[in-house]
Design a protein around this motif. Structure first.
Motif, mmCIF file in Angstrom:
data_model
loop_
_atom_site.group_PDB
_atom_site.id
_atom_site.type_symbol
_atom_site.label_atom_id
_atom_site.label_comp_id
_atom_site.label_asym_id
_atom_site.label_seq_id
_atom_site.Cartn_x
_atom_site.Cartn_y
_atom_site.Cartn_z
ATOM 1 N N GLY A 107 0.799 -1.206 0.000
ATOM 2 C CA GLY A 107 0.000 0.000 0.000
ATOM 3 C C GLY A 107 0.832 1.257 0.000
ATOM 4 N N TRP A 108 0.143 2.356 0.230
ATOM 5 C CA TRP A 108 0.749 3.682 0.292
ATOM 6 C C TRP A 108 0.499 4.269 1.666
ATOM 7 C CZ3 TRP A 108 3.582 6.118 -3.450
ATOM 8 C CH2 TRP A 108 3.518 5.603 -4.752
ATOM 9 N N LEU A 109 1.479 5.001 2.162
ATOM 10 C CA LEU A 109 1.367 5.689 3.439
ATOM 11 C C LEU A 109 1.493 7.184 3.168
ATOM 12 C CD1 LEU A 109 1.223 5.522 6.532
ATOM 13 C CD2 LEU A 109 3.708 5.197 6.537
ATOM 14 N N ASN A 110 0.435 7.929 3.472
ATOM 15 C CA ASN A 110 0.490 9.365 3.179
ATOM 16 C C ASN A 110 1.200 10.124 4.301
ATOM 17 O OD1 ASN A 110 -1.383 9.967 5.221
ATOM 18 N ND2 ASN A 110 -3.055 10.396 3.831
ATOM 19 N N PRO A 111 1.506 11.397 4.097
ATOM 20 C CA PRO A 111 2.239 12.157 5.119
ATOM 21 C C PRO A 111 1.488 12.319 6.441
ATOM 22 C CG PRO A 111 2.459 13.235 2.992
ATOM 23 C CD PRO A 111 1.429 12.143 2.827
ATOM 24 N N GLN A 112 0.170 12.138 6.433
ATOM 25 C CA GLN A 112 -0.604 12.221 7.672
ATOM 26 C C GLN A 112 -0.656 10.899 8.422
ATOM 27 O OE1 GLN A 112 -1.915 13.345 4.569
ATOM 28 N NE2 GLN A 112 -1.050 15.351 5.068
ATOM 29 N N GLY A 113 -0.020 9.866 7.878
ATOM 30 C CA GLY A 113 0.016 8.568 8.544
ATOM 31 C C GLY A 113 -1.151 7.661 8.208
ATOM 32 N N TRP A 124 1.299 -5.408 -6.727
ATOM 33 C CA TRP A 124 1.463 -4.754 -8.024
ATOM 34 C C TRP A 124 0.298 -3.844 -8.407
ATOM 35 C CZ3 TRP A 124 6.303 -5.091 -8.560
ATOM 36 C CH2 TRP A 124 6.985 -6.263 -8.249
ATOM 37 N N GLU A 125 -0.495 -3.399 -7.448
ATOM 38 C CA GLU A 125 -1.615 -2.502 -7.730
ATOM 39 C C GLU A 125 -1.380 -1.086 -7.196
ATOM 40 O OE1 GLU A 125 -4.371 -3.049 -9.582
ATOM 41 O OE2 GLU A 125 -3.456 -4.957 -10.112
ATOM 42 N N HIS A 126 -0.158 -0.770 -6.816
ATOM 43 C CA HIS A 126 0.143 0.543 -6.244
ATOM 44 C C HIS A 126 -0.238 1.689 -7.190
ATOM 45 C CE1 HIS A 126 2.660 -2.049 -3.729
ATOM 46 N NE2 HIS A 126 2.545 -1.110 -2.810
ATOM 47 N N ASP A 127 0.106 1.549 -8.448
ATOM 48 C CA ASP A 127 -0.173 2.619 -9.410
ATOM 49 C C ASP A 127 -1.674 2.847 -9.563
ATOM 50 O OD1 ASP A 127 2.562 2.551 -9.669
ATOM 51 O OD2 ASP A 127 2.563 2.183 -11.830
ATOM 52 N N ASN A 128 -2.447 1.779 -9.593
ATOM 53 C CA ASN A 128 -3.901 1.914 -9.728
ATOM 54 C C ASN A 128 -4.515 2.620 -8.534
ATOM 55 O OD1 ASN A 128 -3.790 0.565 -12.175
ATOM 56 N ND2 ASN A 128 -4.229 -1.427 -11.262
#
Length: 97
Positions: free
Chosen positions: A8-14, A22-26
């Motif tokens: 997954g992705w972790l945004n700057p707010q946590g 392999w679905e990060h881009d989507n």
């Protein structure tokens, strides 16, 4: 924090945005739908990509305090060896200075 995926992705707010392998881009395209290159936008804004292939972090800069709190929860949740994880973060920082 409970993680329903190692990817997954972790945004700057946590906040953690999970995805399949392999679905990060989507996923990040859904977050930044008006961008021609959502991955670049996310990375420039300090988002961190987490992958299951190896306890692997991709970041364009050092994590902030909110992200570090979540990263340590992530490390504990998935029983990741801390020295290896720190090396990856440190290595990424050194290449971007």
């Amino acid at each position: 924090m409970v993680f329903n995926s190692r990817n997954g992705w972790l945004n700057p707010q946590g906040q953690f945005f999970s995805c399949e392998v392999w679905e990060h881009d989507n996923v990040i395209t859904l977050v930044f739908p008006d961008s021609d290159n959502a991955v670049d936008v996310a990375e420039k804004l300090g988002w961190i990509k987490l992958r299951d292939a190896y306890p692997f972090v991709e970041a364009s800069r050092a994590p902030n305090d909110d992200q570090l709190k979540v990263l340590f929860d992530y490390i504990q949740e998935f029983d990741i060896t801390l020295p290896a994880y720190c090396y990856i973060l440190n290595d990424r920082q050194e290449t971007n200075e």
